[in-house]
Design a protein around this motif. Structure first.
Motif, PDB file in Angstrom:
ATOM      1  N   VAL A 308      -5.009 -15.878 -58.410  1.00 46.47           N
ATOM      2  CA  VAL A 308      -5.656 -17.204 -58.437  1.00 46.47           C
ATOM      3  C   VAL A 308      -6.803 -16.560 -58.686  1.00 46.47           C
ATOM      4  O   VAL A 308      -7.230 -16.399 -57.438  1.00 46.47           O
ATOM      5  N   ARG A 318      -4.133 -16.759 -68.211  1.00 46.87           N
ATOM      6  CA  ARG A 318      -2.581 -17.197 -68.337  1.00 46.87           C
ATOM      7  C   ARG A 318      -1.918 -15.841 -68.565  1.00 46.87           C
ATOM      8  O   ARG A 318      -1.467 -15.817 -69.695  1.00 46.87           O
ATOM      9  N   LEU A 332       2.493 -24.738 -64.020  1.00 47.31           N
ATOM     10  CA  LEU A 332       0.644 -24.570 -63.194  1.00 47.31           C
ATOM     11  C   LEU A 332       0.317 -26.574 -63.480  1.00 47.31           C
ATOM     12  O   LEU A 332       0.127 -26.665 -62.850  1.00 47.31           O
ATOM     13  N   LEU A 343      -5.991 -26.307 -60.300  1.00 49.47           N
ATOM     14  CA  LEU A 343      -5.779 -25.103 -60.926  1.00 49.47           C
ATOM     15  C   LEU A 343      -6.276 -24.867 -62.489  1.00 49.47           C
ATOM     16  O   LEU A 343      -6.229 -24.219 -62.898  1.00 49.47           O
ATOM     17  N   LYS A 346      -9.134 -21.907 -63.293  1.00 41.00           N
ATOM     18  CA  LYS A 346      -8.498 -21.039 -62.747  1.00 41.00           C
ATOM     19  C   LYS A 346      -7.919 -20.036 -63.545  1.00 41.00           C
ATOM     20  O   LYS A 346      -6.531 -20.642 -64.146  1.00 41.00           O
ATOM     21  N   VAL A 348      -5.031 -17.483 -63.885  1.00 40.39           N
ATOM     22  CA  VAL A 348      -3.516 -17.432 -63.127  1.00 40.39           C
ATOM     23  C   VAL A 348      -3.034 -16.320 -63.166  1.00 40.39           C
ATOM     24  O   VAL A 348      -2.667 -16.165 -64.724  1.00 40.39           O
ATOM     25  N   ILE A 371       1.289 -18.349 -56.068  1.00 42.13           N
ATOM     26  CA  ILE A 371       0.412 -19.500 -56.735  1.00 42.13           C
ATOM     27  C   ILE A 371      -0.708 -19.693 -55.488  1.00 42.13           C
ATOM     28  O   ILE A 371      -1.641 -19.629 -55.551  1.00 42.13           O
ATOM     29  N   SER A 374      -2.058 -17.442 -53.360  1.00 41.98           N
ATOM     30  CA  SER A 374      -3.383 -16.574 -53.797  1.00 41.98           C
ATOM     31  C   SER A 374      -4.412 -17.899 -54.261  1.00 41.98           C
ATOM     32  O   SER A 374      -6.047 -17.419 -53.547  1.00 41.98           O
ATOM     33  N   ASN A 375      -4.349 -19.061 -54.108  1.00 43.30           N
ATOM     34  CA  ASN A 375      -5.204 -19.956 -54.326  1.00 43.30           C
ATOM     35  C   ASN A 375      -5.849 -20.446 -53.064  1.00 43.30           C
ATOM     36  O   ASN A 375      -6.943 -20.801 -53.357  1.00 43.30           O
TER      37      ASN A 375
END
Length: 448
Positions: A308, A318, A332, A343, A346, A348, A371, A374-375
């Motif tokens: 992310v 995406r 998401l 999100l 961002k 992904v 997710i 990583s975020n």
């Protein structure tokens, strides 16, 4: 002289038309109608020569189908315990995926009299591949490079093999039909003759089938109805793993799966895929998680990777590999709406390692974990694994066969597994900590 009658037959679905059309009205495919000669035999009066009669189902005697145990345990698993005598199995897959390799390995390792018929390769080409695949050669493996189904069955009746392989059904042609090989009429007639021979002589037969660009087995759909077993051999050609699935099996379950690895010596069986699919990490990195999935009735642990990052351009990207992109968008949206994670602006990127493609909803929890990891740039312990489906309201939904998944994670040494609190887990002592969560907020709090 009688007038020759022709019809236009769709090569995708087998529908007949009296005149040519650009698009088949039945299946919607374009430019698939081919003109073929149609000869209807004169009607014959019915005479009853059979000894069959109506019987009550209670009076029918049942018996176990005799099977040949092949040298491939993965193939035995998918077929339901072995090759049934007199059965006809159709195997399809992408070009170069390993269909011919799998069947040639089978022919070379089986201690039976094998007839290997090839309409695509010469005998010298098959021998060169056989030398590369294995050092052990079957002295009772006989090659026949021919496309005429009448000649093939004539030689088969003389040889009387225990097992027959035909590569491929699309290359065969019958002299009774005046059309080119691969057409619907030829495939239907040739397969009908082979199935009749297989049932009369009790000879198990494997047919290799080509597939269309959509991944369906080429030819009339009736071909799949006629055979006893339909196997699909698939996988990513850029990766080493191949999956063997049964979409139809009259003698066993269609829930089993066989896993092979493509090596220089051919196809190698994978007894424990979880150990190979999981990366042995030297340091913990954010965005990595382990999901406990089921392929048929076989539990597997696979690694989910997510990245992310802030969107460089106006529209965030995406991207998925091995996972449904629409489902990723749904997850998401749930994280944004129900749990408050920002999100929307961002990028992904999601990847299932090893080239595995699966649609198991139980991957949802591991995908969300990757997710979020990583975020927030927080690594997940490599001793944690996940199994749960996520609903649109943000709840963690129960998944089937949870006991098998927990046992597989425990066997591979994982310390903690996250599951739904709605799952009915048997009350017995496990060597792994089971964390039950109900919503995404609870899951985030328990994980981080």
């Amino acid at each position: 002289m009688a007038k020759v009658k022709t019809a236009y037959i769709c090569q995708n679905c087998g529908t007949n038309y009296p005149q040519w059309l650009g698009q088949c009205k039945n299946c919607g495919e374009w430019n698939t109608l081919v003109e073929e000669i149609v000869e209807k035999s004169p009607a014959k009066s019915y005479t009853d020569k059979s000894k069959q009669h109506i019987i009550n189902i209670i009076e029918v005697e049942t018996f176990e189908e005799p099977r040949i145990i092949s040298p491939s345990e993965e193939l035995n698993r998918v077929l339901g315990g072995g090759i049934v005598l007199g059965s006809v199995t159709l195997i399809g897959g992408e070009p170069g995926i390993g269909k011919s390799t799998l069947l040639l390995q089978l022919a070379l390792k089986m201690k039976k009299k094998i007839l290997y018929v090839s309409g695509e390769e010469s005998a010298s080409q098959i021998k060169m591949r056989a030398d590369r695949l294995t050092e052990v050669q079957n002295p009772n493996c006989f090659l026949f490079t021919e496309t005429s189904v009448e000649k093939i069955l004539h030689e088969a009746k003389k040889l009387k093999p225990d097992f027959m392989i035909i590569d491929s059904i699309q290359t065969l042609q019958s002299q009774t039909i005046e059309s080119s090989p691969g057409t619907v009429s030829q495939i239907r007639e040739c397969s009908n003759e082979i199935i009749k021979f297989s049932k009369e002589t009790n000879t198990p037969t494997f047919l290799v089938g080509h597939i269309t660009k959509d991944g369906q087995i080429a030819g009339p759909k009736v071909l799949e109805h006629m055979v006893d077993v339909v196997l699909n051999f698939d996988g990513d050609r850029n990766h080493l793993f191949r999956l063997l699935r049964a979409s139809k099996n009259r003698f066993g379950s269609t829930a089993e799966i066989g896993i092979y690895e493509m090596v220089s010596q051919g196809l190698k069986e994978i007894k424990n895929p979880s150990e190979i699919l999981i990366t042995k990490k030297f340091e913990e990195l954010s965005g990595n998680s382990v999901a406990v999935t089921l392929e048929g009735n076989r539990p597997m642990l696979i690694e989910i990777q997510a990245l992310v990052s802030s969107a460089v351009y106006g529209t965030p990207q995406r991207s998925c590999t091995g996972f449904d992109s629409k489902r990723l968008n749904m997850l998401l949206a749930v994280l944004e709406k129900r749990a408050g994670f920002q999100l929307g602006a961002k990028d992904v990127f999601l990847n299932i390692t090893g080239g595995i493609k699966t649609g198991d909803p139980a991957l949802d929890l591991a995908v969300v974990a990757s997710i979020l990891s990583s975020n927030e740039d927080i690594a997940i312990s490599e001793h944690f694994c996940f199994a749960g489906e996520i609903g649109l309201s943000g709840e963690i939904r129960p998944i089937p066969q949870i006991e098998q998944r927990i046992s597989e994670a425990e066997k591979l040494g994982y310390e903690k597994i996250f599951v739904s609190n709605l799952n009915k887990i048997p009350k017995k002592k496990y060597g792994i900590v089971i964390v039950e969560v109900s919503k995404i907020e609870d899951f985030h709090e328990a994980l981080f």
